[in-house]
Design an enzyme around this catalytic site. Structure first.
Site, PDB file in Angstrom:
ATOM      1  CE  LYS A   1      -4.401  -1.618   1.854  1.00 30.10           C
ATOM      2  NZ  LYS A   1      -5.380  -1.548   2.953  1.00 30.10           N
TER       3      LYS A   1
ATOM      4  CE  LYS B   1     -15.846  -4.082   1.222  1.00 29.45           C
ATOM      5  NZ  LYS B   1     -14.517  -3.824   1.796  1.00 29.45           N
TER       6      LYS B   1
ATOM      7  CE  LYS C   1      -9.276  -9.132  -2.584  1.00 28.93           C
ATOM      8  NZ  LYS C   1      -9.536  -8.905  -1.170  1.00 28.93           N
TER       9      LYS C   1
END
Ligand code: ADP
Ligand code: NA
Length: 321
Positions: free
Chosen positions: A105, A191, A188
């Site tokens: 991240k 959201k 994957k």
């Protein structure tokens, strides 16, 4: 789960909620919507509050029973932040720096976009777990390292200050519960996918869900057969089909033997719409009465705080506060 979108997606439902629903039958379960964690990403305040409520409504709609399990919003229980601070004083800087999710991240966010909150995220997660004297933590493979850190922190605290925490064990969800994007079936379903053409939202209108499935990426072979490597699109749809019907994949392959992808997709669309439709209806009904939903969440937060505060008081006592 983080309240990071208006709707949950099929991966959250199959990979998490379905299992949680089963676990609550045998365990004294705690589920939370982790809004403090969500602050590590850019947020609009009104939207965050709404997403938090919507996420909680979808937990309930999917079968998490707030009278049986404890279902609450993380920030409603201040002990999470308080224990996280204490645990941060036991966490090595290098130890936290080794978390692969942080490395991924922070690389994406860059030097200036990476906050200290993102760095200490796993410590807050450790507090989430340890406050409840947790025995098992059902997580995806990507969270395993964070649970290992949690175990290390629990053991470190216990040996330094005296036993305050149960040392939790991660229960890693099966790989067959991993759902991929319908348009990009090697990544994957998420959201936070860049485009949502391949994401099946729990709150999408049934017609939209069906359309997305009919447009899902397949391959040129034409047979409904599980082969992750060469047929990721079809394999992913078989996994979704199996997860939602309880049928074995070979049974589904047999059912569609000699039939085309169109038939299979139509069948899958029916399965998904049958499953998500009622969940969507229940969630929308819950969201129609925000005062009642807030009341349920407040009552559950109170129950959570009772347990959490007991642990925190013991911790404060042991460290000399
Ligand atoms: P998202 O990528 O949708 O934001 P999160 O990272 O917030 O999902 O994960 C919430 C929960 O849902 C976790 O338990 C995670 O393992 C599960 N989950 C998320 N996406 C999937 C997926 N595609 N397949 C299986 N489980 C998933
Ligand atoms: Na996410």
């Amino acid at each position: 789960m983080q309240p990071s979108a208006d709707s949950l997606q099929a991966g959250n439902y199959i990979g998490a909620l379905l299992q949680w629903r089963d676990l609550q039958q045998t365990y004294d379960a705690f589920f939370s919507v982790v809004d403090l964690h969500a602050l590590t990403q850019p947020n609009n305040p009104a939207e965050l509050r709404e997403k938090t409520r919507r996420t909680a409504a979808q937990y309930i709609a999917a079968g998490i029973e707030p009278s049986k399990s404890t279902l609450y919003v993380q920030s409603h229980v201040p002990a999470h932040s308080e224990l996280a601070w204490i645990l941060s004083t036991l966490t090595g800087f290098g130890e936290a720096g080794r978390m692969t999710q942080f490395k991924d991240k922070s690389q994406r966010y860059g030097q200036d976009g990476t906050t200290v909150g993102l760095f200490t995220y796993p410590v807050l997660m450790a507090a989430d777990i340890l406050l409840y004297q947790t025995d098992i933590v059902p997580v995806g493979e990507d969270q395993k390292q964070h649970v290992e850190l949690t175990r290390d922190l629990a053991e470190r605290f216990n040996s330094r200050y005296g036993a305050a925490f149960e040392v939790p064990v991660p229960v890693i969800q099966k790989d067959t519960a991993r759902i991929y994007d319908l348009q990009n079936p090697t990544s994957k379903m998420s959201k936070s996918a860049a485009t949502d053409a391949g994401v099946l939202w729990l709150l999408d209108e049934p017609s939209k869900t069906a359309k997305k499935i009919m447009r899902a990426v397949t391959d040129s072979e034409g047979s409904v057969r599980y082969d992750r490597e060469n047929k990721p699109g079809v394999s992913n749809m078989l996994v979704i089909y199996a997860a939602l019907t309880g049928k074995q994949i070979p049974t589904i392959e047999d059912e569609y033997a000699g039939r085309g992808y169109g038939d299979f997709k139509k069948g899958l669309a029916e399965v998904v719409v049958d499953e998500f439709g009622p969940v969507r209806e229940r969630a929308l009904a819950l969201l129609d009465d925000p005062a009642e939903l807030d009341r349920v969440l407040a009552a559950n937060a109170e129950r959570a705080a009772e347990v959490a505060n007991r642990t925190l008081a013991d911790v404060y006592d042991k460290v000399g506060l």
